[in-house]
Enzyme design. Sequence first.
Site, PDB file in Angstrom:
ATOM      1  N   HIS A 145      39.339  10.912   3.358  1.00 50.89           N
ATOM      2  CA  HIS A 145      38.056  10.977   3.543  1.00 50.89           C
ATOM      3  C   HIS A 145      37.922  10.703   4.934  1.00 50.89           C
ATOM      4  O   HIS A 145      37.882   8.870   5.528  1.00 50.89           O
ATOM      5  CB  HIS A 145      37.047   9.923   2.454  1.00 50.89           C
ATOM      6  N   SER A 152       1.400   0.097   6.386  1.00 42.51           N
ATOM      7  CA  SER A 152       1.551  -1.147   5.570  1.00 42.51           C
ATOM      8  C   SER A 152       2.040  -2.143   6.378  1.00 42.51           C
ATOM      9  O   SER A 152       2.327  -3.225   5.712  1.00 42.51           O
ATOM     10  CB  SER A 152       2.383  -0.488   4.727  1.00 42.51           C
ATOM     11  N   GLY A 153       2.166  -2.027   7.454  1.00 44.97           N
ATOM     12  CA  GLY A 153       2.669  -2.665   7.786  1.00 44.97           C
ATOM     13  C   GLY A 153       4.353  -3.208   8.216  1.00 44.97           C
ATOM     14  O   GLY A 153       5.803  -3.229   8.883  1.00 44.97           O
ATOM     15  N   GLY A 154       5.300  -1.954   7.308  1.00 46.49           N
ATOM     16  CA  GLY A 154       6.734  -1.848   7.350  1.00 46.49           C
ATOM     17  C   GLY A 154       6.947  -0.333   8.309  1.00 46.49           C
ATOM     18  O   GLY A 154       5.730  -0.547   9.531  1.00 46.49           O
ATOM     19  N   VAL A 155       8.371  -1.007   9.243  1.00 44.26           N
ATOM     20  CA  VAL A 155       8.688  -0.148   9.879  1.00 44.26           C
ATOM     21  C   VAL A 155       8.372   1.716  10.039  1.00 44.26           C
ATOM     22  O   VAL A 155       7.781   1.964  11.040  1.00 44.26           O
ATOM     23  CB  VAL A 155       9.926  -0.153  10.025  1.00 44.26           C
ATOM     24  N   SER A 215       5.686   3.460   8.412  1.00 39.15           N
ATOM     25  CA  SER A 215       4.484   4.317   8.631  1.00 39.15           C
ATOM     26  C   SER A 215       4.669   3.199  10.107  1.00 39.15           C
ATOM     27  O   SER A 215       3.578   4.634  10.730  1.00 39.15           O
ATOM     28  CB  SER A 215       3.952   3.395   7.555  1.00 39.15           C
ATOM     29  N   LYS A 243      17.274   5.841   7.438  1.00 36.28           N
ATOM     30  CA  LYS A 243      16.237   4.285   8.366  1.00 36.28           C
ATOM     31  C   LYS A 243      16.860   3.635   9.368  1.00 36.28           C
ATOM     32  O   LYS A 243      16.119   3.797   9.832  1.00 36.28           O
ATOM     33  CB  LYS A 243      16.967   3.798   6.778  1.00 36.28           C
TER      34      LYS A 243
END
Length: 529
Positions: free
Chosen positions: A185, A239-242, A244, A385
Site C-alpha cells: 500500500h 454558521s461561522g464554520g470554515v 460555509s 477538509k
Amino acid sequence: MSAGGGAPAPAAEERTTMAATVVILDFGAQYSQLIARRAREAGVYSEILPHDTPWATIAERSPAAIILTGGPESTLEPDALGVDPAIYAAGVPILGICYGQQLIARDLGGRLVRSTHREFGPATLEVVAESPLTEGVESHTRAWMSHGDTVSEPPAGFVVLARTPACPVAALGDVSRRIYGVQFHPEVVHSEAGKRVIDNFLHSVAGIAPDWQMGSFVDRSIAEIRALVGDGRVICALSGGVDSAVAATLVARAIGERLTCIFVDTGLLRSGEGDAVLHAFRDVLHLNVLKIDARERFLARLAGVVDPEEKRIRIGHEFIAIFEEEAAKLPDVAWLVQGTLYPDVIESKTPDSKSGHKIKSHHNVGGLPEKMNLKLVEPLRKLFKDEVREAGRVLGLPEAIVERQPFPGPGLAVRVLGEVTAERLETVRAADFIVTNEIEAAPLARKPWQYFAVLTPLRSVGVMGDGRTYANLVAVRAISSEDGMTADWSRLPHELLERISTRIVNEVPGVNRVAYDITSKPPATVEWE
Ligand code: XMP
C-alpha cells in the site's frame, strides 16, 4: 459544482478547463480516500469513481491516469468485482494497488494463488528490476502489506519489479503499456517508498505535471460559479464554520451583491462568537450578511426538552423555519449555497459503506433545497477538509475562521445536559470561555483537536469560604483526533487542568466542582449529547 441536489459528475464541457485528472476506481478499500489525498498532495487532481464505472463515463474526464484501489474481496471469487475491460485498451497509464494489482494480473492473463496465510503489516520490499515506477526506491525498504491472494505469474509482457519474503510479486509492470501493479500500500505512511512510487507513477509514468494548486482551483471555481448562476440571486446560511465561510466567499467573489448570507443567532453560540462571525464576514470579507436574532425563539422551542435527539431535531427544524421565512422576504432567490465536501460526494460501491447506525442527528441545512425548490451551488464538492482550509487562506479568510475547531450545529444546546435555559447557557458559556482561554494560552507541544466545557445536570456538595454549597458540576473535554470519527482524550498537564478548575469554580457562579473527561471515542462520543 452541481446544479440540483446531488447531481453526479460535472458535464464534459465543464471540465475542459480542469487540471489533468487521475481517476481512482474504488473497490471498497479502506484507503481509497487516502489514495485520492496522496494524488492531490502530489499536485494532481483526483476523483474517486465506483469500480464498475463504464469507460465512456471515465473518458469524459479525459483521465491522464487510472488507479485501481485495494478492496476486501478476492479476485478469485466467481463474482469478484471488476472494471470495464475497455480501460486496458485505452492507452491510459494504470496503477493497481493490492486488489488492483491482482485484478490486472487476472484480467490480462496472469496467474494468482490463494495464500494459506494472510500477510499483514510491515514487510521488507526488495526491488528486483529497474523501472520508471521504482526509480529512486532503495533496494530494501519497509512496505505495508495487507492481503491474502498473491500473483504467482505476471501476465505476458509484464516483469516482476519487487518482492517481499512472503510475496514473490510485490510489484509488476509492463513498461511499454504503462500498466503497473503493487501488492503493498503506497498510500499509507508506513510504506517508506510509498510517496516515491505514487509520484513516479503520476509524474514519470503518466507524465502529469503537478499543477493542482489551490490558487488555480479558486480562480476556476469563481469562473464556474459565475457561469452556473448566470444573473440569478443566491442565498447562503453562515454558521461561522470554515466550510460555509469558504463556500460563501467563493460565491461572493463570483457574483458579489447578488449573494445574501443569512446568519441566525440561535443564542447557542460561544462567548463573543456571534459578534466575531459578523465582524469577519461583514467588515473583513465584505459579504452581504443579514443577522437574524432568534435567541428567544430557540429558547422557547427548547423549553422543557431534555432528550438529546429531541433537542437536535427541534433545533434543526427551527433553523430551517427561520431560514425559509427570511429567504421568502428576498426577491427572486433561485440558488442555495451548500458547503458539501468531497467525502460526502464520493459514490462508493462498498457494501454498507454508507450505512451504519445513526448515533446522532447531525444538524445542517440539508432538507432545505427540496422544500424550497432551490438549485444548489456546491463549490466545495471536490475538496477535502484541509483543502477547504487552504482555499480559505488563498481567499484571505481570517485565521480564526480557517482554523476554527469543529463546533456542533446545535451549539451549546448539546453541551448543556438536561433542559436548556438562558441561565444554564450563560454558565456553560462562561466555563467554556475559561477552558478555551487557558488551553490557547498554554505552551503545549500540540494543541488538542477540540476542547470545551459541558454543564452536567448534576449538583454536588462543596465548601466555599465557611459555607456549604450545593452547586453545578462542569465537565471539561479535550481530545485529539484526525476527523472526529475516532478520538482520544488529551493528556493535558496537571497544572493546566488545575488552572482551568480553579478559575471555573472561582469565576463562574453556580459551579463548585470540575471533572475532566478521560474517555476516548469509541466508546464515548466527542460531544456528551
Ligand atoms: P460526536 O459527538 O458525534 O462528534 O463524536 C464528532 C464531531 O462532530 C461534531 N458534531 C457535529 N458537527 N453538526 C456538526 O456539524 C452536529 O450536529 C454535530 N454534532 C457533533 C463534534 O463537535 C465532533 O467534532
